[in-house]
Design a protein around this motif. Structure first.
Motif, PDB file in Angstrom:
ATOM      1  N   VAL A  45     -59.280 -50.903 -49.962  1.00 33.15           N
ATOM      2  CA  VAL A  45     -57.897 -51.380 -49.824  1.00 33.15           C
ATOM      3  C   VAL A  45     -57.028 -50.834 -50.946  1.00 33.15           C
ATOM      4  O   VAL A  45     -55.893 -50.391 -50.718  1.00 33.15           O
ATOM      5  N   LEU A  46     -57.552 -50.839 -52.171  1.00 25.23           N
ATOM      6  CA  LEU A  46     -56.780 -50.327 -53.304  1.00 25.23           C
ATOM      7  C   LEU A  46     -56.517 -48.835 -53.185  1.00 25.23           C
ATOM      8  O   LEU A  46     -55.421 -48.362 -53.514  1.00 25.23           O
ATOM      9  N   PHE A  49     -53.647 -48.405 -50.675  1.00 26.51           N
ATOM     10  CA  PHE A  49     -52.339 -48.733 -51.247  1.00 26.51           C
ATOM     11  C   PHE A  49     -51.926 -47.702 -52.293  1.00 26.51           C
ATOM     12  O   PHE A  49     -50.744 -47.368 -52.406  1.00 26.51           O
ATOM     13  N   LEU A  52     -50.640 -44.665 -50.461  1.00 22.86           N
ATOM     14  CA  LEU A  52     -49.307 -44.939 -49.930  1.00 22.86           C
ATOM     15  C   LEU A  52     -48.256 -44.879 -51.028  1.00 22.86           C
ATOM     16  O   LEU A  52     -47.158 -44.335 -50.830  1.00 22.86           O
ATOM     17  N   ALA A  53     -48.589 -45.436 -52.206  1.00 21.24           N
ATOM     18  CA  ALA A  53     -47.634 -45.439 -53.308  1.00 21.24           C
ATOM     19  C   ALA A  53     -47.391 -44.028 -53.837  1.00 21.24           C
ATOM     20  O   ALA A  53     -46.247 -43.646 -54.121  1.00 21.24           O
ATOM     21  N   ILE A  98     -43.453 -49.730 -48.718  1.00 25.39           N
ATOM     22  CA  ILE A  98     -44.266 -48.628 -49.246  1.00 25.39           C
ATOM     23  C   ILE A  98     -43.745 -48.194 -50.607  1.00 25.39           C
ATOM     24  O   ILE A  98     -44.521 -47.952 -51.538  1.00 25.39           O
ATOM     25  N   ALA A 101     -44.566 -50.533 -53.495  1.00 26.74           N
ATOM     26  CA  ALA A 101     -45.946 -50.513 -53.989  1.00 26.74           C
ATOM     27  C   ALA A 101     -46.044 -49.731 -55.293  1.00 26.74           C
ATOM     28  O   ALA A 101     -46.880 -50.053 -56.151  1.00 26.74           O
ATOM     29  N   ARG A 102     -45.211 -48.711 -55.454  1.00 23.86           N
ATOM     30  CA  ARG A 102     -45.246 -47.913 -56.684  1.00 23.86           C
ATOM     31  C   ARG A 102     -44.930 -48.774 -57.897  1.00 23.86           C
ATOM     32  O   ARG A 102     -45.644 -48.747 -58.912  1.00 23.86           O
ATOM     33  N   LEU A 105     -47.653 -51.914 -58.345  1.00 17.28           N
ATOM     34  CA  LEU A 105     -48.947 -51.465 -58.868  1.00 17.28           C
ATOM     35  C   LEU A 105     -48.830 -50.933 -60.288  1.00 17.28           C
ATOM     36  O   LEU A 105     -49.693 -51.191 -61.134  1.00 17.28           O
ATOM     37  N   TRP A 253     -42.158 -55.530 -54.611  1.00 13.95           N
ATOM     38  CA  TRP A 253     -42.476 -56.565 -53.628  1.00 13.95           C
ATOM     39  C   TRP A 253     -41.847 -57.895 -54.010  1.00 13.95           C
ATOM     40  O   TRP A 253     -41.329 -58.609 -53.147  1.00 13.95           O
ATOM     41  N   ALA A 280     -48.589 -58.246 -48.652  1.00 11.71           N
ATOM     42  CA  ALA A 280     -48.968 -57.112 -49.502  1.00 11.71           C
ATOM     43  C   ALA A 280     -49.393 -57.594 -50.886  1.00 11.71           C
ATOM     44  O   ALA A 280     -50.407 -57.126 -51.432  1.00 11.71           O
ATOM     45  N   VAL A 284     -53.343 -57.112 -52.169  1.00 14.70           N
ATOM     46  CA  VAL A 284     -53.647 -56.304 -53.349  1.00 14.70           C
ATOM     47  C   VAL A 284     -54.269 -57.161 -54.453  1.00 14.70           C
ATOM     48  O   VAL A 284     -55.218 -56.742 -55.123  1.00 14.70           O
TER      49      VAL A 284
END
Length: 307
Positions: A45-46, A49, A52-53, A98, A101-102, A105, A253, A280, A284
Motif C-alpha cells: 500500500v505504501l 501511494f 502516486l505521489a 493524488i 499525498a505528496r 507523506l 489531505w 486515504a 496510509v
C-alpha cells in the motif's frame, strides 16, 4: 622502486567484507519480513501511494491546484469526468487527493525523522552519562509525556508562521519523549555488557562509546520506532491542517478536510468531499503501523517467540 604487493586472491578487504555482511543482513531481513503478511500488505500500500505521489506532476499535473482554471462546477457529484467529484472551486478531487499525498507523506516522514532523531539523541546521552544530567533531562521528558501532544503542537503552530516547516517542527518537537524513553532503556542494557567496559579500559571516549557501540545496537529500535511514528505524524498533520493551522497555499489531505468543513459539506451531504481524504489518511496510517509492527517483530526476535 618496489612493485606494489597485491592482496592475496580469496582474501577480501575489510570494506568488501562489511558490504557483504550488510547484503547478507538485508537479504535475511527481507526473508523474515516476507513471513509477515500484514507487513507485506502495508508495504504494498505504501509503495502504491508513494508512486502516486512521485508521479503526480506527470499524471495529474500541477494545474489541478489552480482555483482560477478549475475545469468543473463547484461541488459536482462523482461522474465519468470527475470520478471523485469536485471541490467548492470546481477542482477535481481525485487530482487533489493524488497531489495531496505528496505533502502528507513528506510532512509525516520529515516530522517522524525529526522526532526520532531528538528522542534517540536524548535517550543515548541520558543512558550514557547518567547522574545529574540524566535526572534533569528525564524529568523534562516526563513533563512532555504527561502534556497532551496535540495541544503542544497546536500552541507551536499558532505562534509560528503557517508553513510546512512549522508543521514538521511542531510535530517533531512534541512527539520525541516515547522514543527517548525506549532508547534510554536500550542504552542502559547495552552499556552493562562486558565489551563496553573493555572499550572504556582501552581508552575509548564518550563519543567513541556512543557512536561505535551504543548507536549500532539501538538502531533497530530506532528504525522500528520511525515507522510507527510516521503514522502518528500523518494523523497529526491532518489534524493541524483541519484546524486551519497548515499552509493554505499547498494541498494536503488534512487541508481538503478543512476545505470541506468550510464549504459545509457535512450539512449538505457532500460525502465525496469528506470520505476520500479521510480514507486515504486512515489507510496510509494503518499501512505504516503494519510495516512498523512487522519491522519491530523481525528486529526483535523475542516478539516473534511471544506470538
Amino acid at each position: 622502486m618496489t612493485e606494489p604487493v597485491e592482496a592475496p586472491v580469496g582474501h577480501a578487504s575489510p570494506r568488501a567484507l562489511a558490504r557483504q555482511r550488510r547484503r547478507h543482513s538485508a537479504v535475511r531481513f527481507w526473508k523474515q519480513y516476507r513471513t509477515h503478511r500484514a507487513g507485506v500488505l502495508g508495504l504494498a500500500v505504501l509503495v502504491l501511494f508513494a508512486l502516486l505521489a512521485l508521479t503526480a506532476p506527470l499524471t495529474v499535473g500541477s494545474d489541478v491546484q489552480s482555483v482560477t482554471e478549475a475545469p468543473g462546477q463547484p461541488l459536482e457529484s462523482p461522474s465519468g469526468a470527475f470520478p471523485l467529484g469536485t471541490d467548492r472551486f470546481g477542482r477535481s478531487l481525485l487530482g487533489l487527493l493524488i497531489w495531496g499525498a505528496r505533502v502528507s507523506l513528506l510532512v509525516g516522514l520529515l516530522a517522524a525523522v525529526l522526532s526520532v532523531a531528538i528522542g534517540a539523541f536524548i535517550g543515548i546521552t541520558a543512558g550514557h552519562f547518567r547522574g545529574r544530567y540524566a535526572t534533569v533531562i528525564m524529568r523534562i521528558t516526563d513533563w512532555f509525556l504527561v502534556m497532551p501532544t496535540l495541544v503542544l503542537a497546536i500552541a507551536l503552530a499558532t505562534v509560528m508562521s503557517r508553513s510546512l516547516g512549522t508543521i514538521v517542527l511542531a510535530i517533531g518537537v512534541t512527539t520525541w519523549p516515547t522514543t527517548a524513553r525506549l532508547v534510554r532503556a536500550q542504552t542502559l542494557a547495552v552499556e552493562s555488557r562486558p565489551y563496553i567496559e573493555r572499550a572504556k579500559a582501552l581508552g575509548g571516549g564518550h563519543w567513541h562509546i556512543m557512536s561505535r557501540h551504543v548507536l549500532p545496537n539501538v538502531m533497530p529500535l530506532v528504525l522500528a520506532q520511525t515507522t510507527l511514528i510516521i503514522s502518528s505524524a500523518i494523523l497529526a498533520e491532518a489534524t493541524l491542517a483541519f484546524l486551519g493551522l497548515g499552509d493554505p497555499t499547498v494541498v494536503s489531505w488534512g487541508g481538503l478536510l478543512q476545505d470541506a468543513r468550510e464549504a459545509g459539506a457535512v450539512s449538505a451531504g457532500d460525502w465525496w468531499y469528506l470520505v476520500p481524504p479521510g480514507i486515504a489518511i486512515a489507510v496510509v496510517a494503518l499501512a505504516f503501523t503494519l510495516c512498523g509492527r512487522a519491522v519491530e517483530s523481525v528486529l526483535n526476535p523475542r516478539l516473534g517467540v511471544a506470538r
